[in-house]
Design an enzyme around this catalytic site. Sequence first.
Site, PDB file in Angstrom:
ATOM      1  N   CYS A  85     -16.125  21.247   8.148  1.00 22.01           N
ATOM      2  CA  CYS A  85     -16.615  20.511   7.537  1.00 22.01           C
ATOM      3  C   CYS A  85     -16.758  19.092   8.745  1.00 22.01           C
ATOM      4  O   CYS A  85     -17.502  19.057   9.218  1.00 22.01           O
ATOM      5  CB  CYS A  85     -15.806  19.741   6.850  1.00 22.01           C
ATOM      6  SG  CYS A  85     -14.137  19.793   7.026  1.00 22.01           S
ATOM      7  N   ASP A 130     -10.053   3.524  -7.070  1.00 22.57           N
ATOM      8  CA  ASP A 130     -10.705   3.057  -5.990  1.00 22.57           C
ATOM      9  C   ASP A 130     -10.418   1.781  -5.152  1.00 22.57           C
ATOM     10  O   ASP A 130     -11.260   0.817  -4.203  1.00 22.57           O
ATOM     11  CB  ASP A 130     -12.403   3.190  -5.826  1.00 22.57           C
ATOM     12  CG  ASP A 130     -12.554   3.526  -4.559  1.00 22.57           C
ATOM     13  OD1 ASP A 130     -12.004   4.095  -3.291  1.00 22.57           O
ATOM     14  OD2 ASP A 130     -13.966   2.939  -4.159  1.00 22.57           O
ATOM     15  N   ILE A 132     -10.582   9.836  -8.215  1.00 20.50           N
ATOM     16  CA  ILE A 132      -9.356   9.485  -7.856  1.00 20.50           C
ATOM     17  C   ILE A 132      -8.984   7.524  -8.796  1.00 20.50           C
ATOM     18  O   ILE A 132      -9.617   7.304  -8.199  1.00 20.50           O
ATOM     19  CB  ILE A 132      -8.176   9.723  -7.159  1.00 20.50           C
ATOM     20  CG1 ILE A 132      -8.986  11.020  -6.452  1.00 20.50           C
ATOM     21  CG2 ILE A 132      -7.086   9.851  -7.350  1.00 20.50           C
ATOM     22  CD1 ILE A 132      -8.576  11.439  -4.801  1.00 20.50           C
ATOM     23  N   ASP A 192     -21.934  13.291   1.817  1.00 24.30           N
ATOM     24  CA  ASP A 192     -21.650  13.941   1.099  1.00 24.30           C
ATOM     25  C   ASP A 192     -21.525  15.239   1.971  1.00 24.30           C
ATOM     26  O   ASP A 192     -21.543  16.900   1.416  1.00 24.30           O
ATOM     27  CB  ASP A 192     -22.633  14.607   0.126  1.00 24.30           C
ATOM     28  CG  ASP A 192     -22.442  13.670  -1.277  1.00 24.30           C
ATOM     29  OD1 ASP A 192     -21.465  12.764  -1.473  1.00 24.30           O
ATOM     30  OD2 ASP A 192     -22.730  13.932  -2.803  1.00 24.30           O
ATOM     31  N   CYS A 195     -18.025  22.262   1.940  1.00 18.90           N
ATOM     32  CA  CYS A 195     -16.994  22.903   1.762  1.00 18.90           C
ATOM     33  C   CYS A 195     -16.714  24.303   0.254  1.00 18.90           C
ATOM     34  O   CYS A 195     -17.785  24.458  -0.447  1.00 18.90           O
ATOM     35  CB  CYS A 195     -16.153  21.777   1.237  1.00 18.90           C
ATOM     36  SG  CYS A 195     -14.062  22.705   0.928  1.00 18.90           S
ATOM     37  N   ARG A 216       0.818  -0.820   0.145  1.00 20.11           N
ATOM     38  CA  ARG A 216       0.101   0.012   0.039  1.00 20.11           C
ATOM     39  C   ARG A 216       0.900   1.371  -0.294  1.00 20.11           C
ATOM     40  O   ARG A 216       0.052   2.034  -0.719  1.00 20.11           O
ATOM     41  CB  ARG A 216      -0.787  -0.227   1.355  1.00 20.11           C
ATOM     42  CG  ARG A 216      -2.393   0.240   1.374  1.00 20.11           C
ATOM     43  CD  ARG A 216      -2.557   0.737   2.925  1.00 20.11           C
ATOM     44  NE  ARG A 216      -3.505  -0.589   3.091  1.00 20.11           N
ATOM     45  CZ  ARG A 216      -4.604  -1.055   2.357  1.00 20.11           C
ATOM     46  NH1 ARG A 216      -5.484   0.018   1.772  1.00 20.11           N
ATOM     47  NH2 ARG A 216      -5.195  -2.061   2.904  1.00 20.11           N
ATOM     48  N   LYS A 247     -21.245  -4.506   7.081  1.00 19.53           N
ATOM     49  CA  LYS A 247     -21.992  -6.151   6.890  1.00 19.53           C
ATOM     50  C   LYS A 247     -22.947  -5.768   8.453  1.00 19.53           C
ATOM     51  O   LYS A 247     -24.689  -6.882   7.707  1.00 19.53           O
ATOM     52  CB  LYS A 247     -21.754  -6.954   6.996  1.00 19.53           C
ATOM     53  CG  LYS A 247     -20.688  -6.666   6.024  1.00 19.53           C
ATOM     54  CD  LYS A 247     -21.125  -6.384   4.213  1.00 19.53           C
ATOM     55  CE  LYS A 247     -19.301  -5.790   2.976  1.00 19.53           C
ATOM     56  NZ  LYS A 247     -19.976  -4.826   2.529  1.00 19.53           N
TER      57      LYS A 247
HETATM   58  S1  SF4 Z   1     -11.827  24.231   3.360  1.00 21.97           S
HETATM   59 FE1  SF4 Z   1     -12.824  22.430   2.760  1.00 21.97          FE
HETATM   60  S2  SF4 Z   1     -11.250  20.547   3.535  1.00 21.97           S
HETATM   61 FE2  SF4 Z   1     -10.896  22.862   4.070  1.00 21.97          FE
HETATM   62  S3  SF4 Z   1     -11.870  22.616   6.219  1.00 21.97           S
HETATM   63 FE3  SF4 Z   1     -13.651  23.958   5.256  1.00 21.97          FE
HETATM   64  S4  SF4 Z   1     -14.556  22.633   4.574  1.00 21.97           S
HETATM   65 FE4  SF4 Z   1     -12.732  21.255   5.470  1.00 21.97          FE
HETATM   66  S1  SF4 Z   2     -18.406  11.556   4.934  1.00 20.16           S
HETATM   67 FE1  SF4 Z   2     -20.310  12.606   5.946  1.00 20.16          FE
HETATM   68  S2  SF4 Z   2     -20.297  11.049   8.204  1.00 20.16           S
HETATM   69 FE2  SF4 Z   2     -18.183  10.834   6.960  1.00 20.16          FE
HETATM   70  S3  SF4 Z   2     -16.590  12.255   7.928  1.00 20.16           S
HETATM   71 FE3  SF4 Z   2     -17.594  13.543   5.876  1.00 20.16          FE
HETATM   72  S4  SF4 Z   2     -19.664  14.652   6.566  1.00 20.16           S
HETATM   73 FE4  SF4 Z   2     -19.008  13.296   8.367  1.00 20.16          FE
END
Ligand code: SF4
Ligand code: SF4
Length: 308
Positions: free
Chosen positions: A192, A132, A167, A240, A246, A61, A221
Amino acid sequence: MNSQTSKYTKLIKEESKRLGFLSCGISRAEFLEAEAPRLEKWLNANMHGEMRYMENHFDKRLDPTKLVDGSKSVVSLLLNYFPSQTQNTESYKLSKYAYGTDYHFVIKDKLKQLLQFIQDEIGEVSGRAFVDSAPVLDKAWAAKSGLGWIGKHSNLLTQKVGSFYFIAELIIDLELDYDSPTTDHCGSCTACIDACPTEAIVKPYVVDGSKCISYLTIELKDNIPSDFKNKTDDWMFGCDVCQDVCPWNRFSKPHNEPLFNPHPELLEMTKKDWDEITEDTFKKVFKKSAVKRTKFSGLTRNIKFLKD
Ligand code: SF4
Ligand code: SF4
């Protein structure tokens, strides 16, 4: 840097654009020194939950030369999936990457074409394509190759196009010109971290995978632990939130890959429709979709968790 290497690098980058990739960055295939302690710490803290496969192939990895014999370069590619339309607001939510055809098929096909192009135009180059797939730390390679930085939510992001892209990598035995990492532009933002419904971003740049809704709704699971009841914010497949909030994602532009367009009925469906979904409707709206990986039983388990 020699002129032939530069010529090959240019050819590959131009062809990746022609194939529809958003961007292409290249790194020397070598041990990912900076990542090693980070990955070890994350695994030791059990933040991968039941994703036991993350513990396997630790060396491979971190070192692509152990994964692909004779490899010299890691070519990282981004493919946009940001949709022009989103789901009905009265619906349980599905991560945007899963709207259309399973990205594994779409990207594998493009990577094969890129490798074929390299072989036709450059000569006897061998390599492997990864989308992925567990043994490759794709975000780390993309960041090392200057395609973006890894944000506090642990996704790759860029100032120009945000973070809604896949990616993928080609690891090949051809020496190329290498890109440099870009700088981090998260600054003092914590959007975030503040918005994550399950508090999975335990500190900047560290996501406890075992608390992340993507893990709970896709990887896990067993039943979703009751501690998460009423905390998963109506997400029935993936999540999301950290990307939606963001600020850099205001620069996301819709993709132009027809295969990523959703079945028209999918966007119309309301919570009631999801509550009553039959296996036939599942097969119809998710024909070829990545959602099929959780199967009908997985999706209905998630819906039941939200509903009950
Ligand atoms: S710029 Fe985007 S990734 Fe960076 S802290 Fe803010 S919400 Fe999170
Ligand atoms: S995808 Fe959703 S649950 Fe996972 S870290 Fe981002 S906001 Fe949190």
